[in-house]
Design an enzyme around this catalytic site. Structure first.
Site, PDB file in Angstrom:
ATOM      1  N   LYS A 155       0.837  -1.209   0.000  1.00 46.20           N
ATOM      2  CA  LYS A 155       0.000   0.000   0.000  1.00 46.20           C
ATOM      3  C   LYS A 155       0.869   1.255   0.000  1.00 46.20           C
ATOM      4  O   LYS A 155       0.585   2.220  -0.701  1.00 46.20           O
ATOM      5  CB  LYS A 155      -0.928  -0.005   1.230  1.00 46.20           C
ATOM      6  N   GLN A 205      -4.581  -0.932  11.041  1.00 45.41           N
ATOM      7  CA  GLN A 205      -4.144  -2.250  10.572  1.00 45.41           C
ATOM      8  C   GLN A 205      -4.713  -3.336  11.489  1.00 45.41           C
ATOM      9  O   GLN A 205      -4.481  -3.329  12.688  1.00 45.41           O
ATOM     10  CB  GLN A 205      -2.604  -2.300  10.561  1.00 45.41           C
ATOM     11  N   ASP A 234     -11.258   2.590   4.321  1.00 48.86           N
ATOM     12  CA  ASP A 234     -11.524   1.146   4.264  1.00 48.86           C
ATOM     13  C   ASP A 234     -13.025   0.864   4.124  1.00 48.86           C
ATOM     14  O   ASP A 234     -13.414  -0.228   3.709  1.00 48.86           O
ATOM     15  CB  ASP A 234     -11.011   0.477   5.557  1.00 48.86           C
TER      16      ASP A 234
END
Lengths: 241, 241
Positions: A2, A46, A69
């Site tokens: 990412k 995360q 997200d």
């Protein structure tokens, strides 16, 4: 991956590394700081988090405008509801639909079977397919005879996390098969001792399906691309305000 | 019906009647007043709203602790997500599952077909059935051959709003059929000139199904009962805080 993708397209990204023993309160405070920082347009926590931290409490603290997200329950609720639109669609499901669109596969009126019902993939991709007017069935660990259901699908989204569970003869000839699974299986011929495979038996599926995505290299890069797109959209929305 | 049911069980209810021309701002202000009133434990905004008012804006202003209809997108998101629980489940879907439980019908591993995908019934009942480990398919207006899909269902939830669309030979012998539809059809033998029928051909279904709910008198009273239950649960939660 990412971080590298961000650098390539010119999005600044940075990590906030916290010790594993960090308290939930300190982690939430860090999220609040990022919420308040006008230079930040997207926040990822995360996962998985250490066991002493409640994931729900932390994720629900991310500002809905920066939840790139798309996992906030308010976003999922709007994704589910007719006539509502979330600020962000979750990245992997959005990537699956993008793959279908870019491959010229129509969704409306098609039978779609989603294998797996996780919050991250199975559930939201089912909701997106339903919004796109597919007739959706969600298959999971309690489903009897999943093969007979999968065999009726024009579109299969495999997101069960079960190495090569979907065999060639489970697939309707000509179907579009999107393989979201990433499973490590032992492979003594590899230096690492393992290789990555999907939820679909790729070799068999290639002979039957109309379209099938490889693992690795199929959905993974699309997920990253959609994350960048969400972040860009978030930044644009902020600037336009 | 809701007012009468409240009176029967000892829940105080009152109406706030506003003129049809009321502004969105005034309606939202009224919702805020009720949010702030500690004697109020449940708020229903009667739908549909006049066209000049944005339903989404109004519903999202109801305090999540008093959203006894369970229609707030945050509630729907939590209903959808694994490991999350909404404060309130929408009343009609909750009533459908209660009917199945009270009739001793197991849901886990069963094939369930939901006909219709409205925010009020079809969508949330699909999510509840999936959480209860059924294998769920959602059939809607773009579905080809709905009869062949419905015929595989152990549990059918009919919520399409199409008078008697589901025929006896669409039903798997022994299936549980919950009819949520309420449709007025012409009936010159009635003084009113019409009668109410469900989405299922009840006479035919009775010969095939293991269980079938009548219209009227099936799901409707359960919806009201669940609304009272939600309101009671909300009040208890408030008092326990």
């Amino acid at each position: 991956m990412k971080r590298k993708a961000c650098a390539e397209v010119g999005i600044k990204s940075f990590d906030v590394d916290l010790p594993e023993q960090v308290s939930e309160a300190d982690l939430v405070e860090k999220v609040h700081e990022l919420n308040a920082n006008p230079d930040v347009h997207g926040i990822l926590v995360q996962l998985p988090l250490p066991k002493h931290i409640n994931e729900e409490n932390v994720l629900s603290e991310i500002s809905i405008e920066k939840d790139v997200d798309g996992f906030h329950p308010l976003n999922i609720g709007k994704l589910a509801m007719k006539g509502r639109e979330p600020l962000f669609q979750p990245c992997t499901p959005k990537g699956c639909l993008e793959l279908l669109h870019r491959s010229g596969i129509s969704i409306k009126g098609k039978r779609a079977v989603v294998v797996g019902r996780s919050n991250i993939v199975g559930l939201p991709v089912s909701l997106l397919l339903m919004k796109a007017d597919a007739t959706v069935t969600i298959v999971h660990s309690h489903t009897h005879n999943p093969e007979s259901i999968i065999r009726e699908a024009d579109i299969v989204i495999a997101a069960a996390g079960q190495a090569m569970m979907i065999k060639g003869d489970w697939i309707k000839p000509g179907a579009a098969v999107i393989d979201v699974g990433t499973n490590a299986v032992d492979d003594p011929t590899k230096k690492s001792g393992y290789r990555l495979v999907g939820d679909v038996d790729f070799q068999e599926a290639c002979k039957v399906a109309g379209w099938v995505t490889p693992v690795p290299g199929g959905v993974g890069p699309m997920t990253v691309a959609m994350l960048l797109k969400n972040t860009l959209d978030g930044a644009k929305r902020k600037i336009e305000q």
